[in-house]
Enzyme design. Structure first.
Site, PDB file in Angstrom:
ATOM      1  N   GLU A   1      -0.891   6.665   5.034  1.00 47.82           N
ATOM      2  CA  GLU A   1       0.965   6.269   4.275  1.00 47.82           C
ATOM      3  C   GLU A   1       0.300   8.076   3.676  1.00 47.82           C
ATOM      4  OE1 GLU A   1       0.763   3.764   1.169  1.00 47.82           O
ATOM      5  OE2 GLU A   1      -0.224   1.960   2.191  1.00 47.82           O
TER       6      GLU A   1
ATOM      7  N   GLU B   1      -5.567   0.179   0.695  1.00 45.83           N
ATOM      8  CA  GLU B   1      -5.366   1.468  -0.458  1.00 45.83           C
ATOM      9  C   GLU B   1      -7.254   0.124  -1.183  1.00 45.83           C
ATOM     10  OE1 GLU B   1      -2.031   1.945  -3.171  1.00 45.83           O
ATOM     11  OE2 GLU B   1      -1.984   2.988  -0.971  1.00 45.83           O
TER      12      GLU B   1
END
Length: 474
Positions: free
Chosen positions: A367, A175
């Site tokens: 995710e 991320e």
């Protein structure tokens, strides 16, 4: 909607985790102190100078000591892949050592062997959020300093040379596009937060772009067959209304959200971002050699977390808090969960198509999931479990949209939901935010047996994988 599975037999149905979330043993067998070890609660609540009491991540759910029994459970779950990370501080405790820590290297050798023996492909994040050595954060200011790149690359070279025949898929960062929102947690930037302005944030991003590109070059020099990506967190953005101004803001918001993926994939800064730097007076420390490295070393896979979508409204205030909220406004057409995150399965199909049209590269959803406050209960057989029908319904809705996107012509190679088991939340530092197929008897007050219990969703996901997606339609 089509009414059959179009997942191919090689699709990596899996689940996800990360070292600091579940390993524990934070100071065992030569492991050094990581950034996460001094963040006892939410990253927004700040850090301690040294590791202190009250940080659940120090013990986590003891995967480091229980990995054999846990991996056996993952095998029963039928996983084809497990995404996890290597704890940088198990390999180089301070980040600057001449030689790696053999005990740390051996742990991951043993873990990968255990996974492979169960038919589970290890999918590895080289360094997850919070896993930078604290020494590099406090003495080098993390990725705000270009010096940190060389220590990162040394680590990359060490682990890829060691595990190249056990791990095919490598993700350089986790991320990475929210590094400017959480500079210490994401990038190890330890300077006074009040001194982190737009120029510092742009430099952090740039240095991590360079680190990513150099890591790709390093990995490909070791083994050209390895596949490399860099994960971001993204989702579609809808215009709040049919006003043209909201449509314009929607376009700008999507463009900003995909900025990191553009650089990773196209190997250069988009012209609109260069103009933005100029308009804001941002002067990057960047060399021609770095720009050449970016251009010549791009990703093989587009990998990302998908949790929710956002809305765009012209002139609306942006959120600088929760990393998964694009604007402070909530979409009136969508429901929200306990954490005020919107629930939008169709948004996953939308972003899959947007990314495919833009980049024409295979995608890996690393995710995506359903979290709840949960307690153990007895099932009809008297066994302790969690009747998490909401997780079954939620993941089914998401996977049906992935199936639709594949039918649209999008190439998707894997899906690793967050998370394989309950463990310490990164955003809250607590156990109460539970995501897993496996309930871990451990609580925020440090009580519990650490016993593992299969939730109802455990058997459901096993049937989905065993049927190669066909069970989604039953």
């Amino acid at each position: 909607m089509i009414h059959k599975s179009v997942f191919n037999e090689k699709f990596l149905f899996g689940s996800a985790s990360a070292a600091y979330h579940f390993e524990g043993a934070y100071d065992k067998d030569g492991k050094g102190i990581a950034v996460a070890d001094v963040i006892p609660h939410s990253p927004e609540d700040g850090r301690t100078k040294k590791p202190g009491p009250g940080n659940l991540k120090h013990r986590a759910v003891e995967f480091y000591n229980r990995y054999k029994e846990d991996v056996k459970l993952f095998g029963e779950l039928g996983l084809r892949a497990l995404r996890t990370s290597i704890a940088w501080t198990r390999i180089y405790p301070n980040g600057i050592e001449e030689e790696p820590n053999e005990a740390g290297l051996q742990f991951y050798d043993d873990l990968f062997d255990e996974l492979l023996s169960q038919g589970i492909e290890p999918v590895i994040t080289i360094t997850h959020t919070g896993e930078m050595p604290l020494y590099l954060a406090d003495n080098y200011n993390g990725f705000a300093n270009k010096e940190t790149i060389k220590y990162y690359l040394k680590y990359v070279k060490t682990i890829v040379e060691r595990y190249q025949h056990k791990v095919r898929y490598w993700f350089t960062f986790n991320e990475v596009n929210i590094s400017g929102m959480q500079p210490f947690f994401q990038a190890g930037v330890s300077q006074d937060p009040n001194t982190i302005n737009d120029t510092v944030i742009a430099q952090i991003h740039h240095n991590m772009f360079v680190a990513n590109a150099k890591a790709i070059k390093c990995i490909k020099n070791i083994n050209t067959n390895l596949q490399v990506g860099c994960t971001t967190t993204i989702g579609p953005v809808y215009a709040m209304s049919s006003k043209p101004e909201d449509g314009l803001q929607q376009y700008f918001d999507i463009r900003e959200m995909l900025f990191h993926t553009d650089v990773h994939t196209f190997g250069e800064y988009p012209k609109w971002k260069i103009k933005e730097f100029k308009d804001k007076g941002i002067e990057l420390n960047v060399t021609d050699e770095e720009l050449k490295i970016l251009k010549e070393n791009t990703v093989d896979i587009i990998a990302y977390s998908y949790y929710q979508s956002g809305v765009a409204e012209y002139g609306a205030e942006k959120s600088d808090g929760d990393v998964n909220i694009i604007s402070k406004k909530l979409n009136p057409e969508l429901k929200v969960n306990e954490w005020n995150w919107v629930i939008d399965p169709v948004g996953l199909r939308i972003i899959l198509n947007i990314i495919w049209d833009r980049y024409q590269l295979p995608q890996f959803i690393v995710e995506n999931g359903v979290s709840k406050l949960e307690e153990l209960e007895e099932n009809e057989n008297g066994n302790l479990t969690v009747n998490d029908n909401y997780r079954i319904e939620g993941l089914r809705d998401y996977l049906l949209q992935v199936n639709e996107a594949i039918a649209d012509g999008v190439e998707v190679i894997g899906y690793t939901n967050w998370a394989v088991m309950d463990f310490v939340s990164g955003s809250t530092g607590t156990m109460k935010k539970r995501w897993g197929f496996i309930f871990v008897d451990y609580y925020d007050d440090w009580t519990g047996t650490m016993e593992r219990y299969k939730k109802k969703s455990f058997d459901w996901y096993r049937k989905v994988i065993d049927s190669n997606g066909e069970y989604l339609f039953q």
